[in-house]
Design a protein around this motif. Structure first.
Motif, PDB file in Angstrom:
ATOM      1  N   VAL A   1     -12.430   4.221   4.703  1.00 28.41           N
ATOM      2  CA  VAL A   1     -12.559   4.039   3.259  1.00 28.41           C
ATOM      3  C   VAL A   1     -13.627   2.980   2.985  1.00 28.41           C
ATOM      4  O   VAL A   1     -13.617   1.902   3.581  1.00 28.41           O
ATOM      5  CB  VAL A   1     -11.206   3.618   2.644  1.00 28.41           C
TER       6      VAL A   1
ATOM      7  N   ARG B   1      -9.312   4.115   8.272  1.00 29.40           N
ATOM      8  CA  ARG B   1      -9.388   5.474   7.712  1.00 29.40           C
ATOM      9  C   ARG B   1     -10.781   5.795   7.166  1.00 29.40           C
ATOM     10  O   ARG B   1     -11.008   6.854   6.613  1.00 29.40           O
ATOM     11  CB  ARG B   1      -8.355   5.644   6.594  1.00 29.40           C
TER      12      ARG B   1
ATOM     13  N   LEU C   1     -14.489   0.207   1.002  1.00 27.32           N
ATOM     14  CA  LEU C   1     -13.660  -0.684   0.183  1.00 27.32           C
ATOM     15  C   LEU C   1     -14.322  -1.044  -1.135  1.00 27.32           C
ATOM     16  O   LEU C   1     -13.646  -1.139  -2.168  1.00 27.32           O
ATOM     17  CB  LEU C   1     -13.306  -1.944   0.970  1.00 27.32           C
TER      18      LEU C   1
ATOM     19  N   LEU D   1       0.839  -1.203   0.000  1.00 27.05           N
ATOM     20  CA  LEU D   1       0.000   0.000   0.000  1.00 27.05           C
ATOM     21  C   LEU D   1       0.872   1.249   0.000  1.00 27.05           C
ATOM     22  O   LEU D   1       0.639   2.185  -0.776  1.00 27.05           O
ATOM     23  CB  LEU D   1      -0.938  -0.009   1.210  1.00 27.05           C
TER      24      LEU D   1
ATOM     25  N   LEU E   1      -6.463   6.392  -4.567  1.00 20.83           N
ATOM     26  CA  LEU E   1      -6.331   6.386  -3.107  1.00 20.83           C
ATOM     27  C   LEU E   1      -6.393   7.811  -2.551  1.00 20.83           C
ATOM     28  O   LEU E   1      -6.999   8.047  -1.508  1.00 20.83           O
ATOM     29  CB  LEU E   1      -5.022   5.704  -2.691  1.00 20.83           C
TER      30      LEU E   1
ATOM     31  N   LEU F   1      -6.045   9.627   1.151  1.00 21.58           N
ATOM     32  CA  LEU F   1      -4.828   8.921   1.549  1.00 21.58           C
ATOM     33  C   LEU F   1      -3.611   9.478   0.829  1.00 21.58           C
ATOM     34  O   LEU F   1      -3.660   9.762  -0.370  1.00 21.58           O
ATOM     35  CB  LEU F   1      -4.964   7.433   1.222  1.00 21.58           C
TER      36      LEU F   1
ATOM     37  N   LEU G   1     -13.881   1.918  -3.369  1.00 24.06           N
ATOM     38  CA  LEU G   1     -12.486   1.993  -3.803  1.00 24.06           C
ATOM     39  C   LEU G   1     -12.229   0.978  -4.910  1.00 24.06           C
ATOM     40  O   LEU G   1     -11.570   1.287  -5.911  1.00 24.06           O
ATOM     41  CB  LEU G   1     -11.547   1.747  -2.614  1.00 24.06           C
TER      42      LEU G   1
ATOM     43  N   GLY H   1      -0.351   7.441   5.257  1.00 25.85           N
ATOM     44  CA  GLY H   1      -0.297   5.985   5.166  1.00 25.85           C
ATOM     45  C   GLY H   1       0.754   5.403   6.098  1.00 25.85           C
ATOM     46  O   GLY H   1       0.504   4.408   6.782  1.00 25.85           O
TER      47      GLY H   1
ATOM     48  N   LEU I   1      -7.055   0.810   5.611  1.00 27.12           N
ATOM     49  CA  LEU I   1      -8.084   1.466   4.807  1.00 27.12           C
ATOM     50  C   LEU I   1      -9.401   1.547   5.576  1.00 27.12           C
ATOM     51  O   LEU I   1     -10.059   2.589   5.574  1.00 27.12           O
ATOM     52  CB  LEU I   1      -8.269   0.731   3.478  1.00 27.12           C
TER      53      LEU I   1
END
Length: 189
Positions: free
Chosen positions: A168, A166, A170, A34, A49, A54, A173, A59, A163
């Protein structure tokens, strides 16, 4: 398998190894992959990202927090809870003994492993899933977006935990990553 990797994807894997060594890890896991993606901010996968807030610095911080490593903010908070001001202690020590007196000594010289850090099982699985993502799209090369899809589809590594932590989404994404790859494939033809 690496012969099928696009130059940017190879660079992301190399940067992942650099991040692992920077963190003094003897393994290369999903978290490092990542970070390797985030280390190329101009790359389409890093831009996707970035659309989720991000970046490389964030990160790195999130990875260290997810791994439970020590952090200066955690140490300062713990000491403040018992009435000790870490900044005042550091200033007093550095006044007496010089700048950096409290910094950790450099790690003992170790014989470097041949070829650098080794992939964890999840890291290897991510690479296989990246290959599958590329062949599923009938792509000739594995792009950084395929690496990101491999991370997401592996689903259980530190990268996915970071992720999620944070906030996110998924699934979103994954959709955006697939869309960026399809758009990139159209541009390449």
């Amino acid at each position: 398998m690496f012969e099928r990797f696009a130059e940017e994807a190879r660079r992301a894997v190399a940067l992942a190894g650099t991040e692992a060594r920077r963190m003094r890890h003897d393994h290369l896991g999903t978290e490092h992959l990542l970070l390797g993606l985030l280390a190329q901010p101009q790359d389409p996968a890093a831009r996707v990202l970035g659309g989720f807030g991000l970046d490389l610095a964030g990160g790195r911080h999130a990875v260290l927090r997810a791994l439970g490593g020590p952090g200066p903010e955690r140490d300062a908070a713990a000491l403040a809870a018992i009435g000790i001001d870490l900044d005042a202690v550091r200033a007093a020590v550095e006044h007496t003994f010089g700048a950096g007196a409290l910094d950790a000594p450099p790690p003992a010289a170790r014989r470097p492993r041949r070829g650098g850090p080794r992939f964890t099982d999840r890291g290897r699985r991510t690479m296989v899933l990246a290959l599958r993502a590329a062949t599923g799209q009938r792509a000739r090369r594995i792009e950084t977006g395929h690496l990101l899809l491999g991370l997401l589809r592996e689903g259980g590594g530190v990268a996915v935990r970071v992720l999620r932590d944070r906030g996110v989404d998924l699934a979103e994404l994954e959709r955006r990553t697939e869309a960026s790859l399809v758009g990139g494939l159209r541009e390449a033809s």
